[in-house]
Design an enzyme around this catalytic site. Sequence first.
Site, PDB file in Angstrom:
ATOM      1  N   ASP A 100       0.854  -1.179   0.000  1.00 44.92           N
ATOM      2  CA  ASP A 100       0.000   0.000   0.000  1.00 44.92           C
ATOM      3  C   ASP A 100       0.896   1.237   0.000  1.00 44.92           C
ATOM      4  O   ASP A 100       1.683   1.445   0.924  1.00 44.92           O
ATOM      5  CB  ASP A 100      -0.861  -0.028   1.276  1.00 44.92           C
ATOM      6  CG  ASP A 100      -2.176   0.689   1.112  1.00 44.92           C
ATOM      7  OD1 ASP A 100      -2.194   1.736   0.449  1.00 44.92           O
ATOM      8  OD2 ASP A 100      -3.183   0.217   1.673  1.00 44.92           O
ATOM      9  N   ASP A 201      -2.938   4.742  -2.308  1.00 39.73           N
ATOM     10  CA  ASP A 201      -3.895   5.415  -1.430  1.00 39.73           C
ATOM     11  C   ASP A 201      -4.305   6.782  -2.001  1.00 39.73           C
ATOM     12  O   ASP A 201      -3.451   7.533  -2.488  1.00 39.73           O
ATOM     13  CB  ASP A 201      -3.205   5.618  -0.070  1.00 39.73           C
ATOM     14  CG  ASP A 201      -4.154   6.059   1.011  1.00 39.73           C
ATOM     15  OD1 ASP A 201      -5.117   5.330   1.292  1.00 39.73           O
ATOM     16  OD2 ASP A 201      -3.930   7.155   1.588  1.00 39.73           O
ATOM     17  N   GLU A 243      -6.656   4.120  -5.575  1.00 41.04           N
ATOM     18  CA  GLU A 243      -7.904   4.399  -4.852  1.00 41.04           C
ATOM     19  C   GLU A 243      -8.411   5.757  -5.323  1.00 41.04           C
ATOM     20  O   GLU A 243      -7.735   6.753  -5.172  1.00 41.04           O
ATOM     21  CB  GLU A 243      -7.655   4.422  -3.342  1.00 41.04           C
ATOM     22  CG  GLU A 243      -8.949   4.597  -2.558  1.00 41.04           C
ATOM     23  CD  GLU A 243      -8.755   5.097  -1.128  1.00 41.04           C
ATOM     24  OE1 GLU A 243      -9.617   4.855  -0.287  1.00 41.04           O
ATOM     25  OE2 GLU A 243      -7.722   5.760  -0.863  1.00 41.04           O
ATOM     26  N   HIS A 317     -10.948  -1.972   4.507  1.00 41.43           N
ATOM     27  CA  HIS A 317     -10.710  -1.590   5.904  1.00 41.43           C
ATOM     28  C   HIS A 317     -11.377  -0.276   6.284  1.00 41.43           C
ATOM     29  O   HIS A 317     -11.283   0.142   7.441  1.00 41.43           O
ATOM     30  CB  HIS A 317      -9.202  -1.486   6.124  1.00 41.43           C
ATOM     31  CG  HIS A 317      -8.600  -0.391   5.288  1.00 41.43           C
ATOM     32  ND1 HIS A 317      -8.511  -0.478   3.912  1.00 41.43           N
ATOM     33  CD2 HIS A 317      -8.097   0.819   5.615  1.00 41.43           C
ATOM     34  CE1 HIS A 317      -7.979   0.630   3.437  1.00 41.43           C
ATOM     35  NE2 HIS A 317      -7.718   1.437   4.453  1.00 41.43           N
ATOM     36  N   ASP A 318     -11.982   0.429   5.346  1.00 43.87           N
ATOM     37  CA  ASP A 318     -12.673   1.694   5.644  1.00 43.87           C
ATOM     38  C   ASP A 318     -14.192   1.523   5.654  1.00 43.87           C
ATOM     39  O   ASP A 318     -14.903   2.492   5.935  1.00 43.87           O
ATOM     40  CB  ASP A 318     -12.357   2.738   4.559  1.00 43.87           C
ATOM     41  CG  ASP A 318     -10.897   3.184   4.549  1.00 43.87           C
ATOM     42  OD1 ASP A 318     -10.248   3.133   5.613  1.00 43.87           O
ATOM     43  OD2 ASP A 318     -10.419   3.584   3.475  1.00 43.87           O
TER      44      ASP A 318
HETATM   45  O1  TEU Z   1      -8.959   6.429   2.468  1.00 38.20           O
HETATM   46  C1  TEU Z   1      -9.425   7.484   1.693  1.00 38.20           C
HETATM   47  C2  TEU Z   1     -10.492   8.272   2.242  1.00 38.20           C
HETATM   48  O2  TEU Z   1     -10.874   9.254   1.646  1.00 38.20           O
HETATM   49  C3  TEU Z   1     -11.063   7.868   3.539  1.00 38.20           C
HETATM   50  O3  TEU Z   1     -10.891   8.895   4.441  1.00 38.20           O
HETATM   51  C4  TEU Z   1     -12.456   7.572   3.367  1.00 38.20           C
HETATM   52  O4  TEU Z   1     -13.149   8.695   2.916  1.00 38.20           O
HETATM   53  C5  TEU Z   1     -13.028   7.177   4.675  1.00 38.20           C
HETATM   54  O5  TEU Z   1     -12.211   6.244   5.245  1.00 38.20           O
HETATM   55  C6  TEU Z   1     -14.357   6.578   4.494  1.00 38.20           C
HETATM   56  O6  TEU Z   1     -14.796   6.296   5.757  1.00 38.20           O
HETATM   57  C7  TEU Z   1      -7.616   6.124   2.435  1.00 38.20           C
HETATM   58  C8  TEU Z   1      -7.357   4.921   3.307  1.00 38.20           C
HETATM   59  O7  TEU Z   1      -8.021   3.806   2.771  1.00 38.20           O
HETATM   60  C9  TEU Z   1      -7.767   5.244   4.701  1.00 38.20           C
HETATM   61  O8  TEU Z   1      -7.667   4.139   5.562  1.00 38.20           O
HETATM   62  C10 TEU Z   1      -6.891   6.377   5.170  1.00 38.20           C
HETATM   63  O9  TEU Z   1      -7.303   6.798   6.444  1.00 38.20           O
HETATM   64  C11 TEU Z   1      -6.932   7.567   4.221  1.00 38.20           C
HETATM   65  O10 TEU Z   1      -6.801   7.183   2.859  1.00 38.20           O
HETATM   66  C12 TEU Z   1      -5.793   8.510   4.513  1.00 38.20           C
HETATM   67  O11 TEU Z   1      -4.587   7.927   4.130  1.00 38.20           O
END
Ligand code: TEU
Length: 540
Positions: A100, A201, A243, A317-318
């Site tokens: 990542d 990311d 992403e 994971h989000d």
């Molecule tokens: O996530 C991108 C992001 O925009 C997230 O903040 C998303 O909107 C949110 O998690 C939805 O609930 C990426 C990663 O996947 C995330 O884990 C990171 O926190 C974020 O980037 C910052 O690096």
Amino acid sequence: MAVNNKWWKNAVIYQIYPRSFQDSNGDGIGDLQGIIQRLDYLEKLGIDAIWLSPVCRSPQDDNGYDISDYQDIDPMFGNLDDMERLIAEARKRNIRIIMDLVLNHSSDEHRWFLEAKKSRENPYHDYYVWRDGVEGTPPNDMRASFGGSAWEWVPELQQYYFHQFSVKQPDLNWENPKLRREIYDMILWWMDKGVGGFRLDVIDQIAKEPDLHITGNGPRLHEFIRELSKETFQKGDLITVGEAWGADPERAKLYSNPDGSEFSMVFQFEHIMLDQQEGKEKWDLAPLPFLKLKEIFNRWQCELYGCGWNSLFWDNHDLPRIVSRWGNDGKYRVESAKMLAILLHGMQGTPYIYQGEELGMTNVKFDFEDYRDIETVNMHRERLEKGYAEEEIMKSIYAKSRDNARTPMQWDDTEHAGFTEGTPWIRLNPNYTEINAASQINDPDSIFSCYRTLVGLRKQYPVLADGRFEMLLADDEDIFAYTREDETSRLLVICNFHDKEIPCPLSREQKEMKLLVGNYKDQNLETLRPYEARMYISEK
Ligand code: TEU
Ligand code: CA
């Protein structure tokens, strides 16, 4: 048209969130040795690659998405030797490791930022995004994703720095060619170690223009990505996935152009953002619109055909757990989890399975003190300050908190589910005594076995990679059905999305196709039972 010229077009990827997968040393946090111990499980599932959420050195303000050294492993997860061992052990099982890359921002504890803060003349100063100002008057009113202003004051410099995420995640300045070169060298170094690919990311946010209030899809975005790709990924046989929350099919065709000028594919989120009120935040809940879901998949499947490539995912994971979202995590948990899997794995693109999805793991309802995620904790505080009722905030957290996906992997029914012998960093979902890998791996009727079958089918039937998608019954309020067709075969997927029995609208001819996988033991041709799903094939 044969699209099988790239290995990742027949691949299935498994995402690991390292801190929640397997702890090997009893500190309650998952680690690289833990992953190595579980490779046989992943080999059994049949996946081709593991996407590892960040394991680089990090103060863990955002669980590793705040990197302080891109060329080292965080001691919490192990060291570089462990990483090399993981790559080698995985390779023995024909599994590649996808890292990542967090390139939009670094940690504020990264050497570059520590230097950058020293003076405006420091060579690293311009690696970040600064604006002159007066304390208390940020350059504009832009907000950070995890709450508060996107601008942070540094008194020694009399300047603000820009951060789209937490204050500990200062944005990198991609306008600076020296920074870009350092990033490319770092990526080449990882490629040299035998990494099989990268997930990038929030890549659509690297070309930000804060003066114009632009975060995603900035004017120089694709120029930066093409340079990045040319200087790094194109020198190897890698899978790359960006992403991109702001991607529509037009833009996705650029990102995943078959000429290889950018990435292999992107994660887009149109099908994910359906249960939030238009123009509001993800916490502002709205009912799930089924017809809209169908329309979105249809559009992406059709528009990228032959000129781009989809990624297929329900979870990461989000995101909340899919069975608690579009499925039914009570009475029909098993049926609905399999239905969602069959639906997704029949489409064109590269499927991603997020750890525990293959077991039908569900959302949690913790007391607020048990949540760990920075986004959840900050939102709770902000909304209380704004006068929201605690009960309403908790309702949003139960539905959407990222911690729904981050509870430890449920391996067995022993204490802490076999995840750790210590105290887990976050509470387990108490349903691990019932939902766990040990009870599923040898059961042919388990969710795990259904996923395993689906992964195998993708290897066996080329139509899954290259068949043209056609939606059936587009206006049906209960059924999601489609076909995939190439020169030699025709695949049919039909799914009942709801918890009631309905008549099965298939023709006699369709019902006589060969059943590849379903989620009920016996076939009942006249009806579709709650959440029933079937995948059929016929040769032409
Ligand atoms: O996530 C991108 C992001 O925009 C997230 O903040 C998303 O909107 C949110 O998690 C939805 O609930 C990426 C990663 O996947 C995330 O884990 C990171 O926190 C974020 O980037 C910052 O690096
Ligand atoms: Ca550990």
